[in-house]
Design an enzyme around this catalytic site. Structure first.
Site, PDB file in Angstrom:
ATOM      1  N   HIS A 181      -7.019   0.283   6.464  1.00 13.71           N
ATOM      2  CA  HIS A 181      -6.593  -1.108   6.672  1.00 13.71           C
ATOM      3  C   HIS A 181      -6.519  -1.478   8.150  1.00 13.71           C
ATOM      4  CE1 HIS A 181      -5.949  -2.145   2.530  1.00 13.71           C
ATOM      5  NE2 HIS A 181      -5.194  -1.076   2.334  1.00 13.71           N
ATOM      6  N   SER A 204       0.805  -1.222   0.000  1.00 12.83           N
ATOM      7  CA  SER A 204       0.000   0.000   0.000  1.00 12.83           C
ATOM      8  C   SER A 204       0.838   1.272   0.000  1.00 12.83           C
ATOM      9  CB  SER A 204      -0.910   0.022   1.239  1.00 12.83           C
ATOM     10  OG  SER A 204      -1.772  -1.087   1.258  1.00 12.83           O
TER      11      SER A 204
END
Length: 427
Positions: A367, A280
């Site tokens: 997340h 990410s």
């Protein structure tokens, strides 16, 4: 109660149709009247749409006096009847207007588009906040994950759908059809959520790389000339991009359910895959770095034991914003050992200690709140211009262990962050 309308004017017609749709007659003929309002709203330009939203805020809000009376009645009786009456009184009439509008053939799509337009005006018109809250409330119900369909996007999918995937990819831009084709080969997957009322319109999609181990840099995953990996070597699923396709659904929780549904699907179809992890970006890191010097006191800057102050002095000795250095052509390969160590430590502190703040990283919040573990912080992981200017080329692995996501989620709600042992060296 309602303002007068100019006969024949598109805005006036739309306002009048809204009033009619909310009447008793509107309830009986909702489908036809809703379709009429949908057509009229589509004819409004941006300025008239704003006026229509202001009209909704002004004319279809609860009656303050009635709300006060209902609240007092409930306060005195506190029974089921008075509570139900309070609920009905507090609910803005525009929620019922939107429910009836939703009965039109393309009513759901129209309301999503209406909210997209509304968000364009939101910052300049805070009085529209209640209208937005009503839309988001209803859309969250209508787009409940239980109603959504999960489909894999393949090279055989309709061309129009593939074009939308190219158009809406927001993390790592797709460089044409060859690039897309590589991302849809057997060791790459793309999954999207769809809603029955928006056929052919992806709501959100995630791209996955099936690899042998946790990926530490994005370049090999995006190399459109690379060879597909042998399926026998699939051990790890890397979620490397997640993109929203419908701006009107901003704030409606979809991505967390998508990742978990995809993980479960891959687990069923490819038993050899045991690890689910992301690679990410950290889009807020360099902005946070630039603002960091102004948040430190003179005493903190003078404290030789303050690791944050020491890192700031090393990276920005003249007080020059760090982003200016990256824009000037800074490259990770040119960094010394101390500079690398400072950036990695600050990134860890940003993600572990500042994530709950207003300036906390949006991807990390997503997340970590979703139950992932902060697993790895990777140097020189994204060498694109965007990666360097946003996060000094650093990327992050968030690990999804399906049997631990609930506990991790609970810890995040209590302002904690679960991270791997390997990251303890960066504390």
């Amino acid at each position: 109660m309602f303002e007068r309308f100019t006969k024949g004017h598109a805005l006036g017609k739309a306002q009048k149709s809204a009033i009619s749709l909310l009447s008793e007659r509107g309830e009986a003929n909702a489908r036809g009247m809703a379709a009429k309002l949908v057509d009229q709203f589509k004819l409004l330009d941006k300025a008239d749409q704003l006026t229509f939203f202001e009209f909704m805020a002004r004319e279809f809000s609860p009656d303050p006096g009635a709300v006060l009376d209902a609240a007092q009645r409930y306060s005195e009786k506190a029974d089921a009847s008075s509570l139900i009456h309070l609920f009905k009184t507090v609910e803005p009439p525009r929620q019922e207007l939107l429910r009836r509008l939703n009965r039109a053939p393309d009513g759901t799509q129209t309301i999503v588009r209406m909210r997209e337009r509304l968000l364009d005006h939101f910052k300049a018109k805070p009085e529209l906040k209640a209208v937005d809250a009503d839309m988001q409330h209803l859309l969250s119900s209508w787009f409940n994950p239980g109603f959504l369909e999960l489909h894999e996007i393949t090279w055989s999918s309709p061309a129009l759908l593939l074009e939308k995937i190219i158009q809406h990819e927001s993390v790592h831009a797709i460089d044409g059809w060859d690039d897309l084709r590589r991302r849809l080969q057997p060791d790459r997957r793309c999954y999207a959520f769809f809603h029955p009322q928006l056929p052919g319109e992806p709501l959100i999609f995630v791209e996955v790389a099936l690899v042998g181990a946790i990926a530490k840099e994005v370049g090999p995953l995006l190399d459109k000339k690379s060879d597909a990996l042998d399926p026998k070597k699939f051990k790890t699923a890397i979620f490397y991009s997640i993109s929203n396709c419908q701006p009107g659904l901003r704030g409606v929780s979809l991505g967390n359910f998508l990742i978990k549904r995809v993980a479960e699907k891959i687990l069923q179809e490819i038993p050899s895959v045991k690890t689910f992890c992301t690679l990410s970006p950290v889009p807020g890191f360099n902005r946070w770095l630039d603002a960091l010097p102004s948040t430190l006191t003179t005493e903190q800057m003078a404290d030789k034991k303050n690791t944050i102050a020491a890192a700031v002095k090393l990276l920005m000795p003249e007080g020059t914003p760090w982003s200016k250095q990256t824009l000037a052509g800074w490259q990770p390969a040119a960094s010394g050992v101390d500079e690398k160590a400072a950036l990695l430590r600050l990134c860890f502190l940003y993600l572990s200690q500042y994530v709950h703040s207003a300036t906390g990283d949006s991807v990390a919040k997503f997340h970590l709140a979703n139950g992932a573990e902060l697993n790895g912080i990777n140097w020189a992981a994204d060498l694109s211009k965007k990666g360097i200017t946003q996060s000094s080329a650093i990327m992050v692995n968030y690990l999804y262990e399906l049997n631990k996501v609930e506990g991790n989620h609970e810890k995040f709600l209590k302002k904690g962050v679960v991270y791997s042992k390997v990251l303890e060296r960066l504390r």
